[in-house]
Design an enzyme around this catalytic site. Structure first.
Site, PDB file in Angstrom:
ATOM      1  N   ASP A 259       4.424  -8.255  -1.530  1.00 51.27           N
ATOM      2  CA  ASP A 259       4.068  -6.866  -0.866  1.00 51.27           C
ATOM      3  C   ASP A 259       3.195  -7.353  -1.571  1.00 51.27           C
ATOM      4  O   ASP A 259       2.527  -7.908  -2.101  1.00 51.27           O
ATOM      5  CB  ASP A 259       4.767  -6.164  -2.115  1.00 51.27           C
ATOM      6  CG  ASP A 259       3.090  -4.425  -1.685  1.00 51.27           C
ATOM      7  OD1 ASP A 259       3.651  -3.946  -0.466  1.00 51.27           O
ATOM      8  OD2 ASP A 259       2.494  -4.273  -2.753  1.00 51.27           O
TER       9      ASP A 259
ATOM     10  N   ASP B  21      -0.534  -5.517  -0.812  1.00 52.80           N
ATOM     11  CA  ASP B  21      -1.684  -4.824  -1.060  1.00 52.80           C
ATOM     12  C   ASP B  21      -1.427  -4.433  -2.366  1.00 52.80           C
ATOM     13  O   ASP B  21      -0.682  -3.341  -2.737  1.00 52.80           O
ATOM     14  CB  ASP B  21      -1.926  -3.134  -0.261  1.00 52.80           C
ATOM     15  CG  ASP B  21      -2.918  -2.367  -0.869  1.00 52.80           C
ATOM     16  OD1 ASP B  21      -3.839  -2.724  -1.201  1.00 52.80           O
ATOM     17  OD2 ASP B  21      -3.010  -1.404  -0.704  1.00 52.80           O
TER      18      ASP B  21
ATOM     19  N   SER C 265       2.082  -2.488   5.824  1.00 57.06           N
ATOM     20  CA  SER C 265       0.811  -2.510   6.969  1.00 57.06           C
ATOM     21  C   SER C 265       0.924  -3.475   7.986  1.00 57.06           C
ATOM     22  O   SER C 265       2.030  -3.964   8.394  1.00 57.06           O
ATOM     23  CB  SER C 265      -0.295  -3.262   6.110  1.00 57.06           C
ATOM     24  OG  SER C 265      -1.568  -3.490   6.389  1.00 57.06           O
TER      25      SER C 265
HETATM   26  P1  B16 Z   1      -2.116  -0.275   7.633  1.00 55.24           P
HETATM   27  P2  B16 Z   1       1.404  -2.258   1.335  1.00 55.24           P
HETATM   28  C1  B16 Z   1       0.276  -0.733   2.253  1.00 55.24           C
HETATM   29  O1  B16 Z   1       0.354  -2.023   1.861  1.00 55.24           O
HETATM   30  C2  B16 Z   1      -1.163   0.054   1.440  1.00 55.24           C
HETATM   31  O2  B16 Z   1      -0.528  -0.122   0.516  1.00 55.24           O
HETATM   32  C3  B16 Z   1      -0.767   1.643   2.078  1.00 55.24           C
HETATM   33  O3  B16 Z   1      -2.211   1.558   1.735  1.00 55.24           O
HETATM   34  C4  B16 Z   1      -1.559   1.202   3.375  1.00 55.24           C
HETATM   35  O4  B16 Z   1      -1.281   2.765   3.844  1.00 55.24           O
HETATM   36  C5  B16 Z   1       0.367   0.679   4.048  1.00 55.24           C
HETATM   37  O5  B16 Z   1       0.001  -0.590   4.047  1.00 55.24           O
HETATM   38  C6  B16 Z   1      -0.282   0.949   5.461  1.00 55.24           C
HETATM   39  O6  B16 Z   1      -1.700   0.093   6.150  1.00 55.24           O
HETATM   40  O7  B16 Z   1      -2.926   1.248   8.238  1.00 55.24           O
HETATM   41  O8  B16 Z   1      -2.757  -1.526   6.962  1.00 55.24           O
HETATM   42  O9  B16 Z   1      -0.759  -0.731   8.779  1.00 55.24           O
HETATM   43  O10 B16 Z   1       0.955  -2.194  -0.010  1.00 55.24           O
HETATM   44  O11 B16 Z   1       3.058  -2.239   1.459  1.00 55.24           O
HETATM   45  O12 B16 Z   1       1.541  -4.068   1.578  1.00 55.24           O
HETATM   46 MG    MG Z   2       1.367  -2.319  -2.214  1.00 49.70          MG
END
Ligand code: B16
Ligand code: MG
Length: 210
Positions: free
Chosen positions: A7, A9, A115
């Site tokens: 993952d 974030d 993301s």
């Molecule tokens: P985006 P991960 C996630 O990243 C985040 O934890 C989450 O808070 C966010 O809403 C999601 O990505 C979408 O992100 O708006 O940049 O498309 O933890 O899966 O790496």
């Molecule tokens: Mg994460």
């Protein structure tokens, strides 16, 4: 085991503060209560689902799909401005050395992030070259806890699910890894989650699994 899927974030980088600031700006503007506890619920969850969670406390008139799309776009603009300030120093030496160590041992490495900004972030912090495959918010139709993002990562690597570890900080991500038939490693928030197969306190502990 043949591969590790990470993952982004909360595991490799900590953009949750940026998500918080960008959503907070939007929530304040709309008069919606938003705090760090609510922000925690957004971990690993898609942008559209994150907006729905924030709107749980919205008392105003029904919002059209078009309006919701505009709100998400506005949040993403603010978020990307914050991301633009990231540099390679935003990745710890521990993360870089552990990724290099796993690769040296012959493991395949992939990203498995919800993301849509994942590639942009990887470029900012000079991590793009660390992965054999990238599965992110742009190649999925269902977000975590659906297993799709990890199933795709395994397919891109050519490794079957039972031979993949998934490293996650979000409960939704641990659920997604289990649903994919993979071994779930919980770190950060998810290190206290009973469904994680392995719980670690530090990223470098991954080397001890090999
Ligand atoms: P985006 P991960 C996630 O990243 C985040 O934890 C989450 O808070 C966010 O809403 C999601 O990505 C979408 O992100 O708006 O940049 O498309 O933890 O899966 O790496
Ligand atoms: Mg994460």
């Amino acid at each position: 085991m043949k591969a590790f899927i990470f993952d982004l974030d909360g595991v490799l980088v900590f953009t949750d503060q940026f998500h918080y600031e960008a959503w907070k700006e939007l929530a304040d503007q709309m008069g919606i209560y938003f705090d760090k506890e609510i922000n925690n619920r957004l971990r690993g969850v898609s942008r559209a689902e994150s907006l729905e969670i924030i709107l749980e406390r919205y008392g105003g008139p029904q919002l059209s799909r078009q309006k919701k799309a505009e709100l998400m776009e506005q949040k993403n603009r603010s978020y990307r401005k914050l991301l633009a300030g990231m540099t390679p120093l935003d990745v710890s030496a521990e993360v870089r050395e552990t990724l290099a160590g796993l690769r040296e041992k012959g493991y395949k490495l992939a990203l498995g992030s919800s993301s849509k900004n994942a590639r942009f972030i990887l470029e900012r912090v000079a991590l793009t070259g660390a992965f054999d495959a990238i599965s992110d918010g742009n190649n999925i139709t269902h977000s975590k806890p659906d297993p799709e993002v990890f199933v795709k990562a395994g397919e891109y690597l050519g490794v079957c699910p039972q031979e993949c570890y998934v490293v996650e900080d979000a409960r939704a991500g641990i659920d997604a890894a289990k649903a994919a038939g993979m071994k779930a490693v919980g770190i950060g928030e998810a290190s206290g989650y009973e469904k994680a197969d392995v719980k670690i306190g530090h990223f470098s502990e991954l080397l001890e699994l090999t």
